[in-house]
Every structure is written in structure tokens, then in C-alpha cells.
Enzyme design. Sequence first.
Site, PDB file in Angstrom:
ATOM      1  CE1 TYR A  87      -3.445   2.780   0.655  1.00 12.16           C
ATOM      2  CE2 TYR A  87      -2.078   3.350   2.535  1.00 12.16           C
ATOM      3  CZ  TYR A  87      -3.105   3.659   1.668  1.00 12.16           C
ATOM      4  OH  TYR A  87      -3.779   4.840   1.794  1.00 12.16           O
ATOM      5  CD  GLU A  95      -7.625   6.334   5.401  1.00  7.75           C
ATOM      6  OE1 GLU A  95      -7.608   6.311   6.654  1.00  7.75           O
ATOM      7  OE2 GLU A  95      -6.623   6.082   4.716  1.00  7.75           O
ATOM      8  CD1 TRP A 115      -3.074   1.310   5.944  1.00  8.76           C
ATOM      9  CD2 TRP A 115      -5.218   1.889   6.165  1.00  8.76           C
ATOM     10  NE1 TRP A 115      -3.589   1.543   4.687  1.00  8.76           N
ATOM     11  CE2 TRP A 115      -4.901   1.897   4.797  1.00  8.76           C
ATOM     12  CE3 TRP A 115      -6.525   2.217   6.552  1.00  8.76           C
ATOM     13  CZ2 TRP A 115      -5.828   2.218   3.792  1.00  8.76           C
ATOM     14  CZ3 TRP A 115      -7.441   2.538   5.561  1.00  8.76           C
ATOM     15  CH2 TRP A 115      -7.086   2.537   4.205  1.00  8.76           C
TER      16      TRP A 115
END
Length: 188
Positions: A16, A38, A46
Site C-alpha cells: 500500500y 478510512e 490500517w
Amino acid sequence: MKRCLWAESDPLLRKYHDNEWCVPAYDDRYIFEMLTLEGAQAGLSWLTILKKREGYRAAFHNFDISCCANLTDEDLLDIKENHNVVRHISKLQSVRSNARAVTELQHEFGSFSDFLWEHAGHTPLMNSRKSDGEIPASTDLSMRLSKALKRRGFKFTGPVITYSFMQAIGMVDDHIETCSCHHDNRTM
């Protein structure tokens, strides 16, 4: 390859970081995906969200905005029970309400992207931070954008989530100075 410290602990984080984080994005579907992910992250890591990303893609029709805007309460309950997503009903409902808000912005501004990027003067904000610890949780811009999104009916778009979202879609480039992805270090 040198990376921001936060990305070193797992292959999903590295992928990512190297390919998406702080890369300017203008595609409404992808931007909606990042907004959804998000928002789902609130209170979680995350990495947890990245591990569920394919589940989100399957549950929300690859983040097709029109499909998401038309989800029923029954659809959302089915997603909660049968898909690999964060099972927080308010977060799942926010996908539908945010898709509806995106649709309204598309009609008004031509695209969700145009509305968002207008807040950054249509140019990524390039920062030079020496360490991950210098990256703020929010900024004046994320506070203003958060308020603008909330006024238009968006959910899970507080200033901290909005700042992470801005990084996710490249409105803000917060790669640290020693990172290979920092704007001064890129070879492409």
C-alpha cells in the site's frame, strides 16, 4: 527500498505504501473506496482494514457508487453478517449515505474528485518530514474539508479521518525525507 517506518511491519502495508499512499488519485470510484476504508478504520489499525479490503470490494460491488447509494437496510445487514468487513452497523450505513452524498457532489461539481481537489488548490501538498512522528493527525485543511464533507451529509469524516483520507488519495504527500517515495527521491 527505504520506507516510512509505519509501512515496514507487514507486506500489505509495504505494498500500500509503495503503490498507493500519497499518490494523487482522481477516479471517483477509487476515491470513494479510500473514503470508505478510512472511515472503517476509525478505532482500528490500517493493517486490519487492508486485510479486509477484498471483503469490502466484494460486499460493496467494487465500490460502485450507484450500487452503494441504493443499498437497502437488508443489504447492509447481509453485508454485516456474511462479508469480511468491520461489523459496525453505523460504519456500514455510512457507505450508503456517503455514496448518496458523493452522487450529489458529482451532479453539482462534475465529480467527487473535483470537489475534493478544489480544497487543495488542485495541487498535492508536498511536505518534508524528517520522521513519522512529525506527521500530524490533522491539519487546518483537514478540519476545513471535514466540515465541508459533514455539511454535505458525509459520515465518519472527522478531521483525523479526513487527513488520513487526504494522504490516501494523494492530496497530501507525507512520505518522510529518507523514504524512497518522498517526492525529492522519486526517479520517475
